[in-house]
Design an enzyme around this catalytic site. Sequence first.
Site, PDB file in Angstrom:
ATOM      1  CG  HIS A  29      -8.398   0.007  -2.866  1.00 42.17           C
ATOM      2  ND1 HIS A  29      -7.593  -1.068  -2.510  1.00 42.17           N
ATOM      3  CD2 HIS A  29      -9.091   0.336  -1.739  1.00 42.17           C
ATOM      4  CE1 HIS A  29      -7.788  -1.350  -1.235  1.00 42.17           C
ATOM      5  NE2 HIS A  29      -8.689  -0.517  -0.747  1.00 42.17           N
ATOM      6  CD  GLN A  49     -12.926  -2.246  -0.687  1.00 46.01           C
ATOM      7  OE1 GLN A  49     -12.096  -2.183   0.213  1.00 46.01           O
ATOM      8  NE2 GLN A  49     -14.106  -2.837  -0.524  1.00 46.01           N
ATOM      9  NE  ARG A  81      -3.889   0.555   1.896  1.00 48.92           N
ATOM     10  CZ  ARG A  81      -5.106   0.585   2.425  1.00 48.92           C
ATOM     11  NH1 ARG A  81      -5.334   1.266   3.540  1.00 48.92           N
ATOM     12  NH2 ARG A  81      -6.093  -0.072   1.866  1.00 48.92           N
ATOM     13  NE  ARG A 119      -9.877  -5.601   0.307  1.00 51.07           N
ATOM     14  CZ  ARG A 119      -9.144  -4.573   0.766  1.00 51.07           C
ATOM     15  NH1 ARG A 119      -9.754  -3.486   1.210  1.00 51.07           N
ATOM     16  NH2 ARG A 119      -7.818  -4.587   0.750  1.00 51.07           N
ATOM     17  CG  ASP A 171     -13.532   6.156  -1.147  1.00 53.70           C
ATOM     18  OD1 ASP A 171     -13.536   5.965   0.083  1.00 53.70           O
ATOM     19  OD2 ASP A 171     -12.508   6.061  -1.849  1.00 53.70           O
ATOM     20  CB  CYS A 225     -13.881   0.912  -0.130  1.00 52.66           C
ATOM     21  SG  CYS A 225     -13.322   2.616   0.058  1.00 52.66           S
TER      22      CYS A 225
HETATM   23  N1  NVA Z   1     -10.006   6.451  -1.430  1.00 54.47           N
HETATM   24  C1  NVA Z   1      -9.619   6.064  -0.086  1.00 54.47           C
HETATM   25  C2  NVA Z   1      -9.849   4.596   0.103  1.00 54.47           C
HETATM   26  C3  NVA Z   1      -9.486   4.080   1.481  1.00 54.47           C
HETATM   27  C4  NVA Z   1      -9.657   2.608   1.611  1.00 54.47           C
HETATM   28  C5  NVA Z   1      -8.175   6.448   0.162  1.00 54.47           C
HETATM   29  O1  NVA Z   1      -7.356   6.267  -0.744  1.00 54.47           O
HETATM   30  O2  NVA Z   1      -7.874   6.921   1.254  1.00 54.47           O
HETATM   31  N1   CP Z   2     -11.170  -0.414   2.391  1.00 52.28           N
HETATM   32  C1   CP Z   2      -9.898  -0.447   2.838  1.00 52.28           C
HETATM   33  O1   CP Z   2      -8.924  -0.667   2.085  1.00 52.28           O
HETATM   34  O2   CP Z   2      -9.794  -0.257   4.173  1.00 52.28           O
HETATM   35  P1   CP Z   2      -8.450  -0.025   5.011  1.00 52.28           P
HETATM   36  O3   CP Z   2      -7.915   1.327   4.627  1.00 52.28           O
HETATM   37  O4   CP Z   2      -8.888  -0.106   6.440  1.00 52.28           O
HETATM   38  O5   CP Z   2      -7.449  -1.105   4.648  1.00 52.28           O
END
Ligand code: NVA
Ligand code: CP
Length: 310
Positions: free
Chosen positions: A136, A139, A109, A293, A225, A265
Amino acid sequence: MKPGPALMKHFLQIKDLRSEEYAYLFERARVIKTRFKNYERYVPLVDRTLAMIFEKASTRTRVSFEAGMYQLGGSVVHLTTGDSQLGRAEPIEDTARVISRMVDLVMIRTYEQAKIERFAAHSRVPVINGLTNEYHPCQILADIFTFIEHRGSIQGKVVAWVGDGNNMANTWLQAAEVMGFKVHVSTPSGYEIDPAVAGVSDRGCYRVFDHPMQACAGAHLVTTDVWTSMGYEAENEERLKAFVDWCVDEEMMAAAQPDALFMHCLPAHRGEEVTAEVIDGPQSVVWDEAENRMHVQKALMEYLLLGRIG
Ligand code: NVA
Ligand code: CP
């Protein structure tokens, strides 16, 4: 590192796999989930190790990969920028060369997609995108598996995207192109999806609407989101103002199909991108979505390490 499938594959974005591979993964996720629910031991990844590298916070991604890998008989190494040499500017290429000599699979990540691509280019083992600024994909695997569980095939269906033209929105577009459905998008001005960044060539896989009600009209799934994604916190104040009309509420859900599902998500901000009535209401499947997930990622890890089973 043990022998795996003849052709090593990474999962950095949805386009990395073909439609029939997704059909296989969703069926495999169903089998793996059923076994898990029946307390049947299934440990095909004994002696395999997953390294997880987090440069941003996580709850679901960490727990789902970590629990999933242990359940499959493997083990996990957890790294963050702060507790590894990544935080002291060791090049990502060198990190990839070293880590991939010691483990069988890597989940990352991070910020720019280019960074995970550089890692993958120097990795001896498959690399999975656990979220970047652009995509992502894990997800969206979970979201589509959840849709299939509740409503059957997503082919030919309409997904309404309400909110930021962010990593989730981009990934929905790619999935629509690969799997054959449509995304109806409504974002505030200045936060539109860039098809080049989303990586879609077929403009027919999505339509843009000025008003979120128009995007929701007739949709089979409504999804949104956070207004401010990780890494964009400095823009929070201006985003709070720009996104005020992009809150999924009961009126938007009423414009969708009567049996439309709601997904997010997570983490969610009730009263910002979605009302409590919607996310905690009867059309919301967000808890199944979060749980899934783990099941889809177990299928993905099995596929990347062992290839097709049976
Ligand atoms: N769009 C959000 C998704 C978090 C799971 C982010 O990137 O923070
Ligand atoms: N939806 C998702 O990726 O959640 P986290 O940021 O908690 O991993």
